[in-house]
Design a protein around this motif. Structure first.
Motif, PDB file in Angstrom:
ATOM      1  N   TRP A  68      11.399  90.157  75.538  1.00 19.83           N
ATOM      2  CA  TRP A  68      12.517  89.423  74.944  1.00 19.83           C
ATOM      3  C   TRP A  68      13.558  90.348  74.328  1.00 19.83           C
ATOM      4  O   TRP A  68      14.674  89.921  74.029  1.00 19.83           O
ATOM      5  CB  TRP A  68      12.000  88.427  73.921  1.00 19.83           C
ATOM      6  CG  TRP A  68      11.164  87.338  74.544  1.00 19.83           C
ATOM      7  CD1 TRP A  68      11.308  86.819  75.805  1.00 19.83           C
ATOM      8  CD2 TRP A  68      10.069  86.645  73.967  1.00 19.83           C
ATOM      9  NE1 TRP A  68      10.379  85.850  76.038  1.00 19.83           N
ATOM     10  CE2 TRP A  68       9.594  85.716  74.935  1.00 19.83           C
ATOM     11  CE3 TRP A  68       9.437  86.706  72.740  1.00 19.83           C
ATOM     12  CZ2 TRP A  68       8.531  84.864  74.691  1.00 19.83           C
ATOM     13  CZ3 TRP A  68       8.376  85.854  72.494  1.00 19.83           C
ATOM     14  CH2 TRP A  68       7.925  84.945  73.463  1.00 19.83           C
ATOM     15  N   GLU A 111      10.872  79.416  78.122  1.00 15.92           N
ATOM     16  CA  GLU A 111      10.526  80.838  78.255  1.00 15.92           C
ATOM     17  C   GLU A 111       9.275  81.167  77.442  1.00 15.92           C
ATOM     18  O   GLU A 111       8.435  81.964  77.881  1.00 15.92           O
ATOM     19  CB  GLU A 111      11.703  81.710  77.805  1.00 15.92           C
ATOM     20  CG  GLU A 111      12.890  81.648  78.742  1.00 15.92           C
ATOM     21  CD  GLU A 111      14.149  82.270  78.158  1.00 15.92           C
ATOM     22  OE1 GLU A 111      14.918  82.857  78.933  1.00 15.92           O
ATOM     23  OE2 GLU A 111      14.381  82.157  76.931  1.00 15.92           O
ATOM     24  N   GLN A 149      16.807  90.508  76.342  1.00 11.61           N
ATOM     25  CA  GLN A 149      17.614  89.307  76.156  1.00 11.61           C
ATOM     26  C   GLN A 149      18.345  89.361  74.811  1.00 11.61           C
ATOM     27  O   GLN A 149      19.515  89.001  74.723  1.00 11.61           O
ATOM     28  CB  GLN A 149      16.731  88.057  76.163  1.00 11.61           C
ATOM     29  CG  GLN A 149      16.197  87.667  77.510  1.00 11.61           C
ATOM     30  CD  GLN A 149      15.281  86.466  77.380  1.00 11.61           C
ATOM     31  OE1 GLN A 149      14.087  86.628  77.192  1.00 11.61           O
ATOM     32  NE2 GLN A 149      15.843  85.289  77.448  1.00 11.61           N
ATOM     33  N   VAL A 173      15.051  82.728  72.252  1.00 12.80           N
ATOM     34  CA  VAL A 173      14.200  82.477  73.420  1.00 12.80           C
ATOM     35  C   VAL A 173      13.977  80.972  73.510  1.00 12.80           C
ATOM     36  O   VAL A 173      13.689  80.316  72.507  1.00 12.80           O
ATOM     37  CB  VAL A 173      12.857  83.231  73.297  1.00 12.80           C
ATOM     38  CG1 VAL A 173      11.966  82.967  74.496  1.00 12.80           C
ATOM     39  CG2 VAL A 173      13.098  84.730  73.126  1.00 12.80           C
ATOM     40  N   GLN A 229      21.309  91.685  74.957  1.00 10.69           N
ATOM     41  CA  GLN A 229      22.428  91.054  75.662  1.00 10.69           C
ATOM     42  C   GLN A 229      23.156  90.067  74.756  1.00 10.69           C
ATOM     43  O   GLN A 229      24.387  90.023  74.748  1.00 10.69           O
ATOM     44  CB  GLN A 229      21.933  90.339  76.924  1.00 10.69           C
ATOM     45  CG  GLN A 229      21.535  91.276  78.032  1.00 10.69           C
ATOM     46  CD  GLN A 229      21.042  90.519  79.252  1.00 10.69           C
ATOM     47  OE1 GLN A 229      20.315  89.543  79.153  1.00 10.69           O
ATOM     48  NE2 GLN A 229      21.461  90.979  80.415  1.00 10.69           N
ATOM     49  N   ARG A 230      22.412  89.299  73.993  1.00 11.95           N
ATOM     50  CA  ARG A 230      23.037  88.342  73.068  1.00 11.95           C
ATOM     51  C   ARG A 230      23.827  89.067  71.987  1.00 11.95           C
ATOM     52  O   ARG A 230      24.911  88.631  71.596  1.00 11.95           O
ATOM     53  CB  ARG A 230      21.978  87.443  72.436  1.00 11.95           C
ATOM     54  CG  ARG A 230      21.456  86.399  73.386  1.00 11.95           C
ATOM     55  CD  ARG A 230      20.508  85.426  72.691  1.00 11.95           C
ATOM     56  NE  ARG A 230      19.962  84.503  73.658  1.00 11.95           N
ATOM     57  CZ  ARG A 230      18.739  84.566  74.143  1.00 11.95           C
ATOM     58  NH1 ARG A 230      17.907  85.502  73.742  1.00 11.95           N
ATOM     59  NH2 ARG A 230      18.329  83.693  75.038  1.00 11.95           N
TER      60      ARG A 230
END
Length: 150
Positions: free
Chosen positions: A92, A66, A95, A62, A98-99
């Motif tokens: 988070w 953010e 995210q 992050v 996705q990573r």
């Protein structure tokens, strides 16, 4: 110094960061200090929780911006409570997933073509004059494709 006042060195040592990091976080609006009668920076002990959240969020990937936005969304820009951290971590989590998927694709493609268009590998599916994947975009096209399971 009262129990509610922590000097910058004490905070840095307890949080495991450099004093310059505290000044940087403060300049970005992530933590706050106040000045005592001698014009020295002082922090409340709860700053340690903010720093811990910052460090944990950064390890998730992050960005500081953010994190700042998340902190500013809290009432009166307060230090995150346990409930706040649960909510922030849910935000988070997507995210992070996705990573993870991107890193898995990178790992699985690391020794082969990633669709960058370089045309330098003999086993590259782009090794042709037409460069068909160019229509899908620039950069590592194959790596950026979503898997069927996603």
């Amino acid at each position: 110094m009262t129990m509610g006042e922590w000097a910058v060195g004490r905070v840095a040592k307890r949080a495991g960061v450099k004093v310059s990091t505290l000044h940087f976080y403060e300049s970005k609006g992530l933590i706050f200090s106040y000045r005592n009668a001698g014009n020295q920076r002082r922090y409340s002990p709860e700053v340690l929780r903010r720093i811990s959240v910052i460090k944990a969020a950064q390890k998730l990937g992050v960005t500081l911006e953010e994190i700042r936005e998340a902190f500013s969304s809290l009432p009166d820009n307060r230090t995150p409570t346990q409930h706040d951290w649960e909510q922030l971590s849910k935000q988070w989590n997507h995210q992070l997933q996705q990573r993870i998927h991107y890193l898995e694709r990178l790992r699985d493609s690391l020794t082969g073509c990633i669709g960058c268009g370089c045309l330098s590998m003999k086993n590259c599916p782009l090794y042709n004059e037409d460069d068909k994947l160019a229509a899908e975009g620039s950069g590592p096209v194959l790596l950026n494709r979503k898997r069927e399971s996603e």
